[in-house]
Design a protein around this motif. Structure first.
Motif, PDB file in Angstrom:
ATOM      1  N   ASN A   1       0.826  -1.210   0.000  1.00 50.96           N
ATOM      2  CA  ASN A   1       0.000   0.000   0.000  1.00 50.96           C
ATOM      3  C   ASN A   1       0.859   1.258   0.000  1.00 50.96           C
ATOM      4  OD1 ASN A   1      -0.052   1.449   2.733  1.00 50.96           O
ATOM      5  ND2 ASN A   1      -0.367  -0.674   3.367  1.00 50.96           N
ATOM      6  N   ILE A   2       0.315   2.313  -0.573  1.00 53.72           N
ATOM      7  CA  ILE A   2       1.084   3.541  -0.801  1.00 53.72           C
ATOM      8  C   ILE A   2       1.455   4.273   0.482  1.00 53.72           C
ATOM      9  CG2 ILE A   2       0.200   3.821  -3.141  1.00 53.72           C
ATOM     10  CD1 ILE A   2      -1.697   5.996  -2.053  1.00 53.72           C
ATOM     11  N   VAL A   3       0.702   4.049   1.567  1.00 52.85           N
ATOM     12  CA  VAL A   3       1.051   4.692   2.840  1.00 52.85           C
ATOM     13  C   VAL A   3       2.309   4.042   3.417  1.00 52.85           C
ATOM     14  CG1 VAL A   3       0.284   5.178   5.200  1.00 52.85           C
ATOM     15  CG2 VAL A   3      -1.330   5.411   3.295  1.00 52.85           C
ATOM     16  N   ASP A   4       2.304   2.710   3.499  1.00 57.68           N
ATOM     17  CA  ASP A   4       3.466   2.000   4.043  1.00 57.68           C
ATOM     18  C   ASP A   4       4.700   2.150   3.164  1.00 57.68           C
ATOM     19  OD1 ASP A   4       1.937   1.244   6.185  1.00 57.68           O
ATOM     20  OD2 ASP A   4       1.650  -0.829   5.530  1.00 57.68           O
ATOM     21  N   LEU A   5       4.482   2.389   1.867  1.00 62.87           N
ATOM     22  CA  LEU A   5       5.624   2.611   0.967  1.00 62.87           C
ATOM     23  C   LEU A   5       6.241   3.994   1.179  1.00 62.87           C
ATOM     24  CD1 LEU A   5       4.385   1.079  -2.397  1.00 62.87           C
ATOM     25  CD2 LEU A   5       6.258   0.263  -0.955  1.00 62.87           C
ATOM     26  N   GLY A   6       5.527   4.888   1.870  1.00 64.48           N
ATOM     27  CA  GLY A   6       6.057   6.235   2.088  1.00 64.48           C
ATOM     28  C   GLY A   6       5.765   7.177   0.937  1.00 64.48           C
TER      29      GLY A   6
ATOM     30  N   HIS B   1      -6.199  18.090   1.360  1.00 62.61           N
ATOM     31  CA  HIS B   1      -5.028  18.244   0.498  1.00 62.61           C
ATOM     32  C   HIS B   1      -4.085  17.078   0.772  1.00 62.61           C
ATOM     33  CE1 HIS B   1      -6.090  22.408  -0.525  1.00 62.61           C
ATOM     34  NE2 HIS B   1      -6.470  22.495   0.738  1.00 62.61           N
ATOM     35  N   VAL B   2      -3.663  16.404  -0.286  1.00 62.97           N
ATOM     36  CA  VAL B   2      -2.719  15.304  -0.152  1.00 62.97           C
ATOM     37  C   VAL B   2      -1.524  15.595  -1.049  1.00 62.97           C
ATOM     38  CG1 VAL B   2      -2.333  12.828  -0.469  1.00 62.97           C
ATOM     39  CG2 VAL B   2      -4.568  13.649   0.306  1.00 62.97           C
ATOM     40  N   SER B   3      -0.338  15.505  -0.465  1.00 63.59           N
ATOM     41  CA  SER B   3       0.901  15.642  -1.222  1.00 63.59           C
ATOM     42  C   SER B   3       1.512  14.249  -1.293  1.00 63.59           C
ATOM     43  CB  SER B   3       1.836  16.612  -0.503  1.00 63.59           C
ATOM     44  OG  SER B   3       3.057  16.712  -1.182  1.00 63.59           O
ATOM     45  N   MET B   4       1.813  13.806  -2.506  1.00 64.69           N
ATOM     46  CA  MET B   4       2.314  12.442  -2.675  1.00 64.69           C
ATOM     47  C   MET B   4       3.393  12.394  -3.758  1.00 64.69           C
ATOM     48  SD  MET B   4      -0.656  10.592  -4.975  1.00 64.69           S
ATOM     49  CE  MET B   4       0.396   9.169  -5.274  1.00 64.69           C
ATOM     50  N   THR B   5       4.028  11.246  -3.850  1.00 68.69           N
ATOM     51  CA  THR B   5       5.031  11.018  -4.873  1.00 68.69           C
ATOM     52  C   THR B   5       4.826   9.635  -5.473  1.00 68.69           C
ATOM     53  OG1 THR B   5       7.385  11.282  -5.372  1.00 68.69           O
ATOM     54  CG2 THR B   5       6.832  10.025  -3.379  1.00 68.69           C
TER      55      THR B   5
ATOM     56  N   THR C   1       4.460  15.378  -6.264  1.00 72.09           N
ATOM     57  CA  THR C   1       5.745  16.065  -6.147  1.00 72.09           C
ATOM     58  C   THR C   1       6.879  15.052  -6.178  1.00 72.09           C
ATOM     59  OG1 THR C   1       7.045  17.618  -4.828  1.00 72.09           O
ATOM     60  CG2 THR C   1       5.717  16.048  -3.598  1.00 72.09           C
ATOM     61  N   TYR C   2       8.047  15.511  -6.523  1.00 68.11           N
ATOM     62  CA  TYR C   2       9.234  14.641  -6.497  1.00 68.11           C
ATOM     63  C   TYR C   2      10.318  15.257  -5.613  1.00 68.11           C
ATOM     64  CZ  TYR C   2       6.737  12.124  -9.985  1.00 68.11           C
ATOM     65  OH  TYR C   2       5.761  11.403 -10.624  1.00 68.11           O
ATOM     66  N   GLU C   3       9.902  16.162  -4.759  1.00 68.30           N
ATOM     67  CA  GLU C   3      10.813  16.792  -3.788  1.00 68.30           C
ATOM     68  C   GLU C   3      10.313  16.512  -2.388  1.00 68.30           C
ATOM     69  OE1 GLU C   3      13.668  18.347  -4.478  1.00 68.30           O
ATOM     70  OE2 GLU C   3      13.334  17.899  -6.584  1.00 68.30           O
ATOM     71  N   PRO C   4      10.963  15.741  -1.592  1.00 72.50           N
ATOM     72  CA  PRO C   4      12.188  14.993  -1.925  1.00 72.50           C
ATOM     73  C   PRO C   4      11.858  13.762  -2.762  1.00 72.50           C
ATOM     74  CG  PRO C   4      11.489  14.445   0.288  1.00 72.50           C
ATOM     75  CD  PRO C   4      10.539  15.501  -0.213  1.00 72.50           C
ATOM     76  N   ALA C   5      12.852  13.290  -3.462  1.00 72.98           N
ATOM     77  CA  ALA C   5      12.688  12.072  -4.260  1.00 72.98           C
ATOM     78  C   ALA C   5      12.461  10.886  -3.323  1.00 72.98           C
ATOM     79  CB  ALA C   5      13.924  11.842  -5.127  1.00 72.98           C
ATOM     80  N   TRP C   6      11.606   9.958  -3.742  1.00 70.90           N
ATOM     81  CA  TRP C   6      11.316   8.776  -2.934  1.00 70.90           C
ATOM     82  C   TRP C   6      12.528   7.834  -2.922  1.00 70.90           C
ATOM     83  CZ3 TRP C   6      11.154   3.492  -3.877  1.00 70.90           C
ATOM     84  CH2 TRP C   6      10.554   2.716  -2.882  1.00 70.90           C
TER      85      TRP C   6
ATOM     86  N   PRO D   1      13.762   3.834  -1.012  1.00 76.82           N
ATOM     87  CA  PRO D   1      13.249   2.676  -0.268  1.00 76.82           C
ATOM     88  C   PRO D   1      13.313   2.860   1.260  1.00 76.82           C
ATOM     89  CG  PRO D   1      14.610   1.935  -2.089  1.00 76.82           C
ATOM     90  CD  PRO D   1      14.759   3.440  -2.008  1.00 76.82           C
ATOM     91  N   GLU D   2      14.165   3.740   1.740  1.00 74.63           N
ATOM     92  CA  GLU D   2      14.267   3.982   3.173  1.00 74.63           C
ATOM     93  C   GLU D   2      12.992   4.623   3.739  1.00 74.63           C
ATOM     94  OE1 GLU D   2      16.956   4.937   1.044  1.00 74.63           O
ATOM     95  OE2 GLU D   2      17.850   2.992   1.578  1.00 74.63           O
ATOM     96  N   MET D   3      12.143   5.177   2.868  1.00 72.94           N
ATOM     97  CA  MET D   3      10.894   5.806   3.306  1.00 72.94           C
ATOM     98  C   MET D   3       9.801   4.780   3.618  1.00 72.94           C
ATOM     99  SD  MET D   3      10.707   8.948   0.664  1.00 72.94           S
ATOM    100  CE  MET D   3      11.649  10.452   0.885  1.00 72.94           C
ATOM    101  N   MET D   4      10.050   3.516   3.279  1.00 72.96           N
ATOM    102  CA  MET D   4       9.052   2.469   3.521  1.00 72.96           C
ATOM    103  C   MET D   4       8.960   2.149   5.000  1.00 72.96           C
ATOM    104  SD  MET D   4      10.038   0.029   0.267  1.00 72.96           S
ATOM    105  CE  MET D   4       9.299  -1.413   0.953  1.00 72.96           C
ATOM    106  N   ALA D   5       7.734   1.841   5.456  1.00 71.22           N
ATOM    107  CA  ALA D   5       7.533   1.394   6.839  1.00 71.22           C
ATOM    108  C   ALA D   5       8.044  -0.046   6.952  1.00 71.22           C
ATOM    109  CB  ALA D   5       6.054   1.459   7.200  1.00 71.22           C
ATOM    110  N   ASP D   6       8.434  -0.407   8.156  1.00 70.00           N
ATOM    111  CA  ASP D   6       8.935  -1.774   8.370  1.00 70.00           C
ATOM    112  C   ASP D   6       7.839  -2.804   8.244  1.00 70.00           C
ATOM    113  OD1 ASP D   6      11.473  -0.847   8.789  1.00 70.00           O
ATOM    114  OD2 ASP D   6      11.183  -0.644  10.950  1.00 70.00           O
TER     115      ASP D   6
END
Length: 97
Positions: A28-33, A47-51, A85-90, A92-97
């Motif tokens: 899911n996109i939330v756990d992926l960060g 308002h949702v900001s996503m990458t 947005t792509y700032e900051p760039a995504w 893999p460290e942004m993923m939840a455990d």
């Protein structure tokens, strides 16, 4: 709507967004960060900001539309705006455990 109510609505939105699965990574996109920020203004304007995982991701438009539609159906939301947005760039460290 007060700040506490807006905060609760933001959490409901984040929880609803867990239903959206990234077609490339199968999570899911939330756990992926991929969701950077969720905010709600008075009047139920969300308002949702996503990458996406990559800048040229072929699923970018699909994911953006899926997020907008998902947020739109959360009780209390009157309007949903999604910003890609792509700032900051995504990474893999942004993923939840």
């Amino acid at each position: 709507m007060g700040e506490a109510a807006n905060g609760a609505l933001c959490e409901e939105i984040r929880e609803a967004l867990r239903m959206i699965i990234d077609p490339e990574l199968g999570r899911n996109i939330v756990d992926l960060g991929l969701i950077y920020d969720v905010s709600v203004e008075d009047g139920g304007i969300a308002h949702v900001s996503m990458t996406t995982t990559t800048k040229g991701c072929p699923a970018s438009q699909y994911l953006k539309e899926a997020v907008r539609n998902c947020v739109w159906y959360v009780p209390g939301v009157e309007y949903a705006e999604v910003r890609l947005t792509y700032e900051p760039a995504w990474t893999p460290e942004m993923m939840a455990d």
